[in-house]
Design a protein around this motif. Structure first.
Motif, mmCIF file in Angstrom:
data_model
loop_
_atom_site.group_PDB
_atom_site.id
_atom_site.type_symbol
_atom_site.label_atom_id
_atom_site.label_comp_id
_atom_site.label_asym_id
_atom_site.label_seq_id
_atom_site.Cartn_x
_atom_site.Cartn_y
_atom_site.Cartn_z
ATOM 1 N N ASN A 1 -12.261 8.346 -12.480
ATOM 2 C CA ASN A 1 -11.457 7.414 -13.283
ATOM 3 C C ASN A 1 -12.333 6.525 -14.153
ATOM 4 O O ASN A 1 -11.861 5.542 -14.726
ATOM 5 N N GLY A 2 -13.622 6.860 -14.247
ATOM 6 C CA GLY A 2 -14.520 6.158 -15.146
ATOM 7 C C GLY A 2 -15.588 5.325 -14.469
ATOM 8 O O GLY A 2 -16.642 5.064 -15.047
ATOM 9 N N TYR A 3 -15.317 4.874 -13.238
ATOM 10 C CA TYR A 3 -16.243 3.983 -12.539
ATOM 11 C C TYR A 3 -16.300 4.338 -11.061
ATOM 12 O O TYR A 3 -15.309 4.790 -10.480
ATOM 13 N N ILE A 4 -17.447 4.106 -10.453
ATOM 14 C CA ILE A 4 -17.534 4.147 -8.996
ATOM 15 C C ILE A 4 -17.196 2.742 -8.514
ATOM 16 O O ILE A 4 -18.036 1.841 -8.538
ATOM 17 N N ASP A 5 -15.951 2.552 -8.124
ATOM 18 C CA ASP A 5 -15.461 1.212 -7.813
ATOM 19 C C ASP A 5 -14.655 1.133 -6.521
ATOM 20 O O ASP A 5 -14.105 0.086 -6.187
ATOM 21 N N GLY A 6 -14.576 2.243 -5.789
ATOM 22 C CA GLY A 6 -13.805 2.235 -4.550
ATOM 23 C C GLY A 6 -12.323 2.450 -4.749
ATOM 24 O O GLY A 6 -11.558 2.433 -3.781
ATOM 25 N N VAL A 7 -11.906 2.650 -6.002
ATOM 26 C CA VAL A 7 -10.494 2.898 -6.320
ATOM 27 C C VAL A 7 -10.336 4.371 -6.673
ATOM 28 O O VAL A 7 -10.890 4.827 -7.685
ATOM 29 N N PRO A 8 -9.620 5.153 -5.872
ATOM 30 C CA PRO A 8 -9.512 6.590 -6.134
ATOM 31 C C PRO A 8 -8.802 6.882 -7.448
ATOM 32 O O PRO A 8 -8.004 6.070 -7.930
ATOM 33 N N PRO A 9 -9.070 8.039 -8.057
ATOM 34 C CA PRO A 9 -8.321 8.440 -9.253
ATOM 35 C C PRO A 9 -6.814 8.427 -8.976
ATOM 36 O O PRO A 9 -6.363 8.897 -7.928
ATOM 37 N N GLY A 10 -6.060 7.865 -9.900
ATOM 38 C CA GLY A 10 -4.622 7.748 -9.713
ATOM 39 C C GLY A 10 -4.190 6.393 -9.217
ATOM 40 O O GLY A 10 -3.010 6.054 -9.274
ATOM 41 N N PHE A 11 -5.147 5.587 -8.707
ATOM 42 C CA PHE A 11 -4.819 4.247 -8.212
ATOM 43 C C PHE A 11 -5.282 3.163 -9.194
ATOM 44 O O PHE A 11 -5.355 1.998 -8.838
ATOM 45 N N GLU A 12 -5.618 3.539 -10.451
ATOM 46 C CA GLU A 12 -6.283 2.607 -11.360
ATOM 47 C C GLU A 12 -5.415 1.429 -11.770
ATOM 48 O O GLU A 12 -5.922 0.330 -11.977
ATOM 49 N N ASP A 13 -4.120 1.656 -11.957
ATOM 50 C CA ASP A 13 -3.251 0.588 -12.417
ATOM 51 C C ASP A 13 -3.285 -0.584 -11.443
ATOM 52 O O ASP A 13 -3.298 -0.403 -10.227
ATOM 53 N N LYS A 14 -3.280 -1.795 -11.979
ATOM 54 C CA LYS A 14 -3.430 -2.991 -11.150
ATOM 55 C C LYS A 14 -2.388 -3.062 -10.039
ATOM 56 O O LYS A 14 -2.684 -3.483 -8.918
ATOM 57 N N VAL A 15 -1.162 -2.630 -10.323
ATOM 58 C CA VAL A 15 -0.107 -2.709 -9.314
ATOM 59 C C VAL A 15 -0.424 -1.829 -8.108
ATOM 60 O O VAL A 15 0.047 -2.081 -7.001
ATOM 61 N N LEU B 1 0.827 -1.202 0.000
ATOM 62 C CA LEU B 1 0.000 0.000 0.000
ATOM 63 C C LEU B 1 0.861 1.252 0.000
ATOM 64 O O LEU B 1 0.551 2.239 -0.661
ATOM 65 N N VAL B 2 1.976 1.223 0.738
ATOM 66 C CA VAL B 2 2.887 2.364 0.752
ATOM 67 C C VAL B 2 3.385 2.639 -0.659
ATOM 68 O O VAL B 2 3.477 3.793 -1.092
ATOM 69 N N ILE B 3 3.706 1.567 -1.410
ATOM 70 C CA ILE B 3 4.127 1.753 -2.796
ATOM 71 C C ILE B 3 3.015 2.397 -3.607
ATOM 72 O O ILE B 3 3.237 3.319 -4.390
ATOM 73 N N ALA B 4 1.791 1.921 -3.404
ATOM 74 C CA ALA B 4 0.654 2.468 -4.145
ATOM 75 C C ALA B 4 0.477 3.949 -3.881
ATOM 76 O O ALA B 4 0.054 4.699 -4.762
ATOM 77 N N PHE B 5 0.825 4.388 -2.675
ATOM 78 C CA PHE B 5 0.611 5.784 -2.316
ATOM 79 C C PHE B 5 1.591 6.731 -3.000
ATOM 80 O O PHE B 5 1.471 7.940 -2.888
ATOM 81 N N LEU B 6 2.560 6.167 -3.715
ATOM 82 C CA LEU B 6 3.497 7.014 -4.430
ATOM 83 C C LEU B 6 2.949 7.504 -5.766
ATOM 84 O O LEU B 6 3.567 8.288 -6.450
ATOM 85 N N VAL B 7 1.751 7.051 -6.148
ATOM 86 C CA VAL B 7 1.151 7.479 -7.408
ATOM 87 C C VAL B 7 0.933 8.989 -7.403
ATOM 88 O O VAL B 7 0.353 9.524 -6.458
ATOM 89 N N PRO B 8 1.380 9.699 -8.440
ATOM 90 C CA PRO B 8 1.210 11.167 -8.475
ATOM 91 C C PRO B 8 -0.191 11.556 -8.902
ATOM 92 O O PRO B 8 -0.406 12.133 -9.964
ATOM 93 N N SER B 9 -1.201 11.250 -8.081
ATOM 94 C CA SER B 9 -2.593 11.469 -8.470
ATOM 95 C C SER B 9 -2.890 12.948 -8.733
ATOM 96 O O SER B 9 -3.751 13.273 -9.538
ATOM 97 N N TYR B 10 -2.175 13.845 -8.072
ATOM 98 C CA TYR B 10 -2.435 15.270 -8.277
ATOM 99 C C TYR B 10 -2.236 15.650 -9.735
ATOM 100 O O TYR B 10 -3.052 16.338 -10.328
ATOM 101 N N PHE B 11 -1.130 15.170 -10.318
ATOM 102 C CA PHE B 11 -0.829 15.561 -11.689
ATOM 103 C C PHE B 11 -1.782 14.900 -12.678
ATOM 104 O O PHE B 11 -2.161 15.499 -13.670
ATOM 105 N N ILE B 12 -2.212 13.670 -12.401
ATOM 106 C CA ILE B 12 -3.208 13.006 -13.235
ATOM 107 C C ILE B 12 -4.493 13.817 -13.214
ATOM 108 O O ILE B 12 -5.087 14.121 -14.242
ATOM 109 N N PHE B 13 -4.919 14.208 -12.025
ATOM 110 C CA PHE B 13 -6.189 14.913 -11.869
ATOM 111 C C PHE B 13 -6.119 16.305 -12.483
ATOM 112 O O PHE B 13 -6.996 16.688 -13.249
ATOM 113 N N LYS B 14 -5.054 17.029 -12.179
ATOM 114 C CA LYS B 14 -4.985 18.410 -12.645
ATOM 115 C C LYS B 14 -4.899 18.487 -14.162
ATOM 116 O O LYS B 14 -5.532 19.343 -14.782
ATOM 117 N N GLU B 15 -4.130 17.569 -14.773
ATOM 118 C CA GLU B 15 -3.985 17.598 -16.214
ATOM 119 C C GLU B 15 -5.320 17.364 -16.917
ATOM 120 O O GLU B 15 -5.629 17.980 -17.927
#
Length: 260
Positions: free
Chosen positions: A173-187, A6-20
């Motif tokens: 990120n396209g779906y209401i699935d409990g996965v926040p934007p930026g966390f979509e990748d399976k890893v 989970l710590v690794i997952a938290f390194l996703v730069p969701s801010y830049f994905i969202f802002k762009e």
């Protein structure tokens, strides 16, 4: 192991994905004094902001209200209603300045709870809020009394406005699935989902202080945990530090720090 992944997952730069993807033109107009008084009285999140952060919040409120229609069904829509709806939407996106929701055009206020067919004269009416789909795509329905209760009661972990807007945040990120934007990748998504399902088990085992409704699904867990994150951030950080860290990264903000 789950915590380490989970710590690794938290390194996703969701801010830049969202802002762009969701940047929009800003509006710069001083908020009327009456509006500021309502926000200060009713919105605890706003009260804890520093002056420059309040200016951003006020600008976000204006942008929200300039882009989203708020309609009443058998209720009048007051200034306070508008500002509480807008605050419900602004708070989850506050970590992404000048961004907006892709899937929202109108918020509809009802006079009470409603049923799955959006009817209010049914003894089985159980819903206080819902993100629309189908013919109600890009719309949200909120019970006006429940909306106000979420802001009037400051020392609980429930706020229907925040709950439904966190669902809408989830949908970016396209779906209401409990996965926040930026966390979509399976890893990133799999460690997150494994973690929240562990948290759901704790709710079902009655060993968690997270609201029972969060055990309904991973989608509702994210929304319920998000309510807790914004309403009682210090308590969530104390009782669920890894979850707090995950939500802090997902929403790109640290509400507990605002209250120090």
């Amino acid at each position: 192991m789950v915590a380490a992944l989970l710590v690794i997952a938290f390194l996703v730069p969701s801010y830049f994905i969202f802002k762009e993807r969701y940047f929009k033109r800003s509006i710069k107009v001083n908020l009327p004094t009456e509006w500021k008084e309502v926000l200060h009285t009713k919105v605890e999140f706003y009260r804890h902001l520093k002056p420059n952060q309040r200016a951003q919040f006020e600008q976000d409120i204006q942008e929200f209200l300039s882009n989203v229609m708020i309609t009443g069904v058998r209720v009048d829509v007051t200034l306070e209603d508008q500002l509480l709806v807008a605050s419900s939407g602004v708070i989850p996106l506050f970590g992404f300045p000048r961004c907006t929701y892709t899937h929202l055009e109108e918020v509809i206020l009802y006079p009470s709870h409603f049923n799955s067919n959006f009817e209010i004269n049914d003894p089985n009416q159980v819903f206080t809020g819902m993100v629309g789909a189908g013919i109600l795509e890009n719309k949200m329905i909120l019970s006006k009394p429940a909306l106000h209760a979420g802001f009037d009661i400051a020392n609980d972990r429930s706020n229907v406005g925040l709950h439904e807007f966190i669902h809408l945040f989830d949908k970016e990120n396209g779906y209401i699935d409990g996965v926040p934007p930026g966390f979509e990748d399976k890893v990133f998504a799999l460690p997150w989902l494994n973690f929240i399902h562990e948290k759901i088990r704790h709710i079902n085992d009655e060993t968690s202080d997270i609201r029972d409704y969060g055990a309904n699904s991973q989608q509702d867990f994210l929304a319920v945990a998000g309510e807790y994150f914004f309403k009682q951030p210090h308590l969530l950080k104390q009782n669920h530090p890894i979850l707090y860290e995950g939500l802090m990264k997902a929403f790109n903000q640290d509400p507990a720090a605002l209250r120090n």
